[in-house]
Structures are given as structure tokens and as C-alpha cells.
Design a protein around this motif. Structure first.
Motif, PDB file in Angstrom:
ATOM      1  N   TYR A  20      33.761 110.628  26.790  1.00  0.00           N
ATOM      2  CA  TYR A  20      33.496 112.006  26.391  1.00  0.00           C
ATOM      3  C   TYR A  20      34.207 112.965  27.339  1.00  0.00           C
ATOM      4  N   PHE A  21      34.145 114.251  26.994  1.00  0.00           N
ATOM      5  CA  PHE A  21      34.545 115.275  27.954  1.00  0.00           C
ATOM      6  C   PHE A  21      33.270 115.917  28.454  1.00  0.00           C
ATOM      7  N   SER A  22      33.023 115.794  29.743  1.00  0.00           N
ATOM      8  CA  SER A  22      31.811 116.354  30.329  1.00  0.00           C
ATOM      9  C   SER A  22      32.050 117.816  30.682  1.00  0.00           C
ATOM     10  N   ARG A  23      31.267 118.679  30.062  1.00  0.00           N
ATOM     11  CA  ARG A  23      31.420 120.110  30.348  1.00  0.00           C
ATOM     12  C   ARG A  23      30.953 120.447  31.758  1.00  0.00           C
ATOM     13  N   GLU A  39      25.109 110.973  37.515  1.00  0.00           N
ATOM     14  CA  GLU A  39      25.178 110.631  36.098  1.00  0.00           C
ATOM     15  C   GLU A  39      24.320 111.615  35.313  1.00  0.00           C
ATOM     16  N   LYS A  40      24.804 112.784  35.109  1.00  0.00           N
ATOM     17  CA  LYS A  40      24.033 113.744  34.353  1.00  0.00           C
ATOM     18  C   LYS A  40      24.490 113.756  32.913  1.00  0.00           C
ATOM     19  N   SER A  41      23.711 114.395  32.085  1.00  0.00           N
ATOM     20  CA  SER A  41      24.064 114.424  30.669  1.00  0.00           C
ATOM     21  C   SER A  41      25.196 115.425  30.450  1.00  0.00           C
ATOM     22  N   PRO A  42      25.819 115.366  29.259  1.00  0.00           N
ATOM     23  CA  PRO A  42      27.035 116.157  29.025  1.00  0.00           C
ATOM     24  C   PRO A  42      26.768 117.650  28.968  1.00  0.00           C
TER      25      PRO A  42
END
Lengths: 150, 150
Positions: free
Chosen positions: B63-66, B147-150
Motif C-alpha cells: 500500500y501507500f501509507s499516508r 506498524e500503524k494503520s494506513p
């Protein structure tokens, strides 16, 4: 304020808003609509705070349509409303999951049960969904300007 | 060009891109990750074109993590990768649905199977999900920066 000391460290660590994290009145959050019975993911749409409040008040999904630039009650033209059975928020409170009863059996303006009716396979898109209705019969000849997706 | 006359009117009416509609290289599209076996909606994240291409190339969700402002291979720290089983595009080709095998059994950085582990009910949020692991044991003490959510 004393009650805060009785909350677990985990709960104290984050503000408990009990509502999605709409940072402004205009902010849009993604909403996943899932069939409450089959588990099929039906569509992805967006809500602003007003859409969220109208959904809660009516028990039927109201989104903010980016193409129409206004609140959009799903099924307002077709009658294919989404009756909200359960609501979940994600860990960041910035995505909403609705489990719904899809009236009419089709969430997609193209007549399929789900908007995700095409499977991607090695560069090809294959229609795998079942068409429940003919969009021309439901919306007339100009589907694109009427009941379009969010 | 003659072949276009043999396509149905429906197919001719829209450009067939066979890829999500990333309007620019930076554009982010929402991605719903659903457990391929149980049908549980696991999380919502975002992809740009590079994330899409890396997902296709590796067979595991990227994914692309914002929050990190970079490509983020799901599970890069925890090992809890998502093996992609099926890919669907929605009618507008601006949302992706991945059916995945969630390695480790939990998609959420808080240790739950799904990021949607809390149900909203009349202004209250109730934890209804099952915790599979303790985030402190997987990520150490500072989960929020890792490891946080996106």
C-alpha cells in the motif's frame, strides 16, 4: 475528571469520540458497504458529517456524492436503498463499515449485486458478477447522469 | 481500428483500461482488503500506481501509507503479510477490492483480525472483534510509530 483514572491505559491513550473522525464538516471518510447476509462487499462510497448523521437518523445509507457534490441517499431514484443493520469503525476511526440489507438486490448502478463485478486477472478484466436488473429499465436511457456511482 | 465495431455498445461506451484509474502517479485509490475465506472486511488502505504494480509483482499487498508518506508492504515489520488471492475493480475503476490470505490471522496493528473490531451502537463503541496477538509483543512498546494503520 476523576473517572479518567479508572479507565485502562489503552483507553486513556486515545480520545474516545464515539463518532467517526470527521476533522471538518466538509471532510469525507470512505465507507465500505457490505451485504449483511452474504458478506459480499457491495461498494465504496463517502460520507461527510451530515451524511453520517442522516444515516443514523434514517437507518438508511446516505452518502456524499463527489460527482453530484451533494448528499446522496443511496437508492433515492431507484428505490434500491440500503437498510443499515450494523455499523463498525476502524482503529483510526477514519473509515466506516456498514453492514446493510440491499433493497432490490443490486448496489451497482450498472445492475450488478456489487460494484466489484469485474475480476482482474493478468491484465484482463472479467465480468464475474450477476446482473440483477437492466439499468435502462431502472434509470432510463441516461444512466450516467442519474444514478451513478459515488 | 475496425475491431471496435465488433465490440458491444456497452464496451465501446467506456475506455477499457484494465488497470485502476490512477489519474496521476501520485493519485491514491482506496483499497478494501477482505479475508478470502471468511469474507470478513479486514481493513481499508490506499494504493498509488507504484503500490499497485508492486502488489501485482509480488503477490502480496503493498500500500501507500499516508502517515509514513511512502510505500508500505503490509506486514513488513510483523511478518503479517497479505497474500493476494483475487483482485476486483469497481464500476468506476477507482476502488480496488483485494481478497487476501492474512498471514498471522490479524490485519490490525492493534492485534485484532480486522481493523473494524468496534461496533457502533447508539453512540457507544463496543469491542466485538477477537484479539489474535498483543501488539506490544509484536511491535515492542511503541506501536504507534511503527506498524500503524494506513
Amino acid at each position: 475528571m476523576l473517572v479518567i483514572w479508572y479507565l485502562s491505559p489503552e483507553v486513556r491513550a486515545r480520545p474516545v469520540t464515539n463518532t467517526p473522525n470527521f476533522k471538518t464538516a466538509e471532510a469525507l471518510l470512505p465507507v465500505v458497504a457490505q451485504d449483511a447476509t452474504s458478506g459480499q462487499v457491495l461498494m465504496l462510497a463517502y460520507m461527510n458529517r451530515a451524511a453520517w448523521e442522516q444515516t443514523l437518523a434514517s437507518g438508511e445509507a446516505v452518502y456524499f456524492s463527489r460527482s453530484r457534490n451533494r448528499l446522496w441517499k443511496k437508492g433515492e431514484q431507484s428505490g434500491h436503498v440500503q437498510r443499515v443493520k450494523e455499523i463498525y469503525l476502524d482503529c483510526d476511526e477514519d473509515t466506516i463499515l456498514l453492514k446493510v440489507e440491499q433493497v432490490g438486490g443490486a448496489a451497482c448502478h450498472e445492475g450488478y449485486q456489487s460494484c466489484f463485478f469485474r475480476q482482474w486477472d493478468a491484465g484482463e478484466l472479467h465480468v464475474v458478477g450477476t446482473r440483477v436488473f437492466d439499468p435502462k429499465q431502472v434509470y432510463g436511457s441516461s444512466t450516467s447522469s442519474q444514478e451513478k456511482s459515488p
